[in-house]
Enzyme design. Structure first.
Site, PDB file in Angstrom:
ATOM      1  N   GLN A 171      88.260 -80.388  21.875  1.00 39.57           N
ATOM      2  CA  GLN A 171      88.416 -81.681  22.519  1.00 39.57           C
ATOM      3  C   GLN A 171      89.808 -82.244  22.233  1.00 39.57           C
ATOM      4  O   GLN A 171      90.356 -82.070  21.148  1.00 39.57           O
ATOM      5  CB  GLN A 171      87.323 -82.652  22.086  1.00 39.57           C
ATOM      6  CG  GLN A 171      87.168 -82.854  20.594  1.00 39.57           C
ATOM      7  CD  GLN A 171      86.004 -83.771  20.279  1.00 39.57           C
ATOM      8  OE1 GLN A 171      85.447 -84.443  21.143  1.00 39.57           O
ATOM      9  NE2 GLN A 171      85.618 -83.809  19.013  1.00 39.57           N
ATOM     10  N   ASP A 235      84.415 -84.698  29.644  1.00 42.07           N
ATOM     11  CA  ASP A 235      83.460 -85.751  29.303  1.00 42.07           C
ATOM     12  C   ASP A 235      83.936 -87.038  29.961  1.00 42.07           C
ATOM     13  O   ASP A 235      85.016 -87.550  29.624  1.00 42.07           O
ATOM     14  CB  ASP A 235      83.386 -85.921  27.789  1.00 42.07           C
ATOM     15  CG  ASP A 235      82.222 -86.787  27.345  1.00 42.07           C
ATOM     16  OD1 ASP A 235      81.686 -87.536  28.180  1.00 42.07           O
ATOM     17  OD2 ASP A 235      81.836 -86.723  26.159  1.00 42.07           O
ATOM     18  N   GLU A 270      80.347 -83.609  31.652  1.00 41.80           N
ATOM     19  CA  GLU A 270      79.465 -84.203  30.643  1.00 41.80           C
ATOM     20  C   GLU A 270      79.318 -85.699  30.888  1.00 41.80           C
ATOM     21  O   GLU A 270      80.297 -86.396  31.157  1.00 41.80           O
ATOM     22  CB  GLU A 270      80.033 -83.955  29.245  1.00 41.80           C
ATOM     23  CG  GLU A 270      79.143 -84.452  28.118  1.00 41.80           C
ATOM     24  CD  GLU A 270      79.620 -84.021  26.748  1.00 41.80           C
ATOM     25  OE1 GLU A 270      79.107 -84.571  25.754  1.00 41.80           O
ATOM     26  OE2 GLU A 270      80.496 -83.126  26.659  1.00 41.80           O
ATOM     27  N   ASP A 304      74.549 -85.906  27.334  1.00 40.22           N
ATOM     28  CA  ASP A 304      74.869 -86.362  25.978  1.00 40.22           C
ATOM     29  C   ASP A 304      74.120 -87.664  25.723  1.00 40.22           C
ATOM     30  O   ASP A 304      73.084 -87.677  25.083  1.00 40.22           O
ATOM     31  CB  ASP A 304      76.386 -86.527  25.830  1.00 40.22           C
ATOM     32  CG  ASP A 304      76.792 -87.011  24.433  1.00 40.22           C
ATOM     33  OD1 ASP A 304      75.920 -87.191  23.579  1.00 40.22           O
ATOM     34  OD2 ASP A 304      78.005 -87.201  24.198  1.00 40.22           O
ATOM     35  N   GLN A 326      73.991 -81.200  25.150  1.00 39.87           N
ATOM     36  CA  GLN A 326      74.738 -81.315  23.903  1.00 39.87           C
ATOM     37  C   GLN A 326      73.774 -81.704  22.788  1.00 39.87           C
ATOM     38  O   GLN A 326      73.128 -82.750  22.839  1.00 39.87           O
ATOM     39  CB  GLN A 326      75.872 -82.347  23.935  1.00 39.87           C
ATOM     40  CG  GLN A 326      76.559 -82.315  22.562  1.00 39.87           C
ATOM     41  CD  GLN A 326      77.677 -83.299  22.327  1.00 39.87           C
ATOM     42  OE1 GLN A 326      78.179 -83.363  21.214  1.00 39.87           O
ATOM     43  NE2 GLN A 326      78.096 -84.045  23.318  1.00 39.87           N
ATOM     44  N   LYS A 328      73.866 -83.111  19.600  1.00 36.30           N
ATOM     45  CA  LYS A 328      74.854 -83.868  18.819  1.00 36.30           C
ATOM     46  C   LYS A 328      74.342 -83.937  17.392  1.00 36.30           C
ATOM     47  O   LYS A 328      73.537 -84.792  17.035  1.00 36.30           O
ATOM     48  CB  LYS A 328      75.028 -85.262  19.433  1.00 36.30           C
ATOM     49  CG  LYS A 328      76.410 -85.840  19.274  1.00 36.30           C
ATOM     50  CD  LYS A 328      76.540 -87.115  20.082  1.00 36.30           C
ATOM     51  CE  LYS A 328      77.965 -87.613  20.142  1.00 36.30           C
ATOM     52  NZ  LYS A 328      78.790 -86.873  21.098  1.00 36.30           N
ATOM     53  N   CYS A 358      83.824 -85.838  16.384  1.00 33.97           N
ATOM     54  CA  CYS A 358      85.136 -85.769  15.732  1.00 33.97           C
ATOM     55  C   CYS A 358      85.126 -86.444  14.370  1.00 33.97           C
ATOM     56  O   CYS A 358      86.038 -86.256  13.565  1.00 33.97           O
ATOM     57  CB  CYS A 358      86.183 -86.409  16.626  1.00 33.97           C
ATOM     58  SG  CYS A 358      85.752 -88.084  17.146  1.00 33.97           S
TER      59      CYS A 358
END
Length: 415
Positions: A171, A235, A270, A304, A326, A328, A358
């Site tokens: 990303q 995304d 996304e 997501d 996703q 997560k 992140c």
């Protein structure tokens, strides 16, 4: 082997926690900060340095196994747990989790997770806590059995030892152009994310976004190695729906239009829209998936927001409400549930993308690699941070080391 002590160490996440509601409402950037008042409860400013809590499990042989707890970048948004509070998680771990840890057989991973993560005061434990402690328990089991974390997952879920490399997705953060170049030069499998999280980045009618997609494809051909054909993954944080309306047909039409501008590439979109609830998200995403499939489009829908817990993932997968889900990781909770989520997706012939945030750490990223490879997910996120280089090296090198170890063991067993 028993756990005899628990160490708790406040630490840093690799990026920042951001108030998504405030950003969507039009907060402007001044350098790296956002200007304006926060909207989401718990945020004292729109952008907050990410924090973490390292949980160390001390064994009778004095080995210490670590796992890291943290929240995701957009905490408190889309049905997620509120902003991570390390003091609260530390207190709960000391009072509630530590006594449970002292009472389990640490060599039995899934059983230990079940016993440790039972409800407290008739409520589920914070998912960030489950995530951190479950990583540490996985490392304990690997130590005790003299195996990799991936092998523990394979043993516990009765899976064959993996041999296939999992594609890695990077990303870009806001440094889009520079980081796209980095990804292409390093021949990343899936790129670039793009962080299309504001009206300015999406543009009127999506024109700014569409131009960026075309630029990424063009740049890939210009500086990429011969034969390099990454998956293009963007995304858009619900901005297709926000800009052109929440009609599945219109959203699907727009996605097809974008895909047509980059022929020859697989296009992942996304979070094309946020329909306000998990049920509405499932119903409308299923319609978009059906429209794209019927057209034979190369575009794929990735979910997501509104798909956080293991049960959410099950509902989306069974409804075929995404081409890729996703997972997560901090939002799912126990990393054992990440493994379960991948297997649920695969059983329903839906792609499983082991993502995360992140804001994570090197330890959580490495544990995620082992689960991704063990369960043979469709792809996994390069994490932590937004810098590309660090995340790609942490995840990529861990995967390569793991596969080399497993290959040696397989060869040795055959011999």
């Amino acid at each position: 082997m028993r756990i005899k002590d628990v160490l708790l160490v406040p630490g840093n996440g690799a990026f920042f926690y951001d108030d998504q509601a405030a950003i969507r409402a039009g907060a402007t950037q001044d350098g790296f900060i956002y200007v304006g008042e926060p909207i989401t409860p718990g945020f004292t400013s729109i952008r907050v340095p990410a924090s973490s809590l390292s949980v160390g499990l001390v064994l009778a042989d004095d080995m210490v196994a670590w796992g890291d707890a943290m929240g995701v970048q957009y905490s408190g948004a889309g049905g997620r747990n509120p902003l991570f509070d390390p003091k609260q998680i530390s207190d709960l771990t000391s009072r509630v989790i530590a006594p449970r840890l002292f009472d389990v057989d640490a060599s039995r991973y899934l059983d230990a997770c079940t016993r440790v993560f039972g409800p407290f005061e008739n409520m589920r434990l914070p998912l960030a806590l489950e995530y951190g402690v479950s990583q540490a328990l996985l490392r304990v089991a690997a130590h005790l059995h003299r195996k990799t974390m991936a092998e523990i997952i394979c043993d516990e879920f009765d899976l064959p030892l993996p041999t296939r490399r999992i594609p890695i997705y990077c990303q870009s953060g806001d440094a889009r152009e520079i980081n796209v170049d980095k990804m292409i030069l390093k021949a990343v499998d899936v790129l670039p994310h793009g962080l299309i999280n504001s009206r300015q980045k999406f543009g009127v009618g999506g024109q700014t976004f569409m131009e960026f997609v075309k630029w990424v494809a063009k740049r890939t051909r210009e500086i990429g190695p011969p034969g390099y054909q990454p998956v293009l993954h963007f995304d858009v944080y619900g901005w297709i729906g926000s800009e052109i309306g929440l009609e599945p047909q219109s959203i699907a039409d727009f996605i097809c239009e974008v895909a047509d501008t980059v022929p020859g590439f697989t296009l992942n979109i996304e979070s094309p829209a946020d329909f306000g609830s998990t049920q509405a998200q499932i119903e409308n995403y299923a319609k978009m998936v059906s429209i794209l499939d019927n057209r034979g489009s190369s575009a794929r829908i990735v979910v997501d927001e509104r798909c956080n817990t293991l049960e959410d993932i099950r509902l989306f997968a069974e409804a075929k409400a995404a081409h890729l889900v996703q997972i997560k990781t901090p939002d799912v909770g126990s990393i054992a549930d990440t493994a379960r989520a991948v297997l649920i997706c695969k059983a329903n012939k839906v792609g499983a993308y082991v993502g995360g945030s992140c804001t994570e750490t090197d330890l959580s990223a490495q544990a995620s690699v082992h689960v991704s490879v063990a369960t043979q997910a469709a792809m996994m996120l390069a994490k932590p941070g937004m810098g590309v280089d660090e995340a790609f090296s942490i995840v990529g090198n861990e995967q390569d080391r793991l596969l080399a170890t497993l290959n040696r063991r397989a060869t040795k067993n055959v011999g």
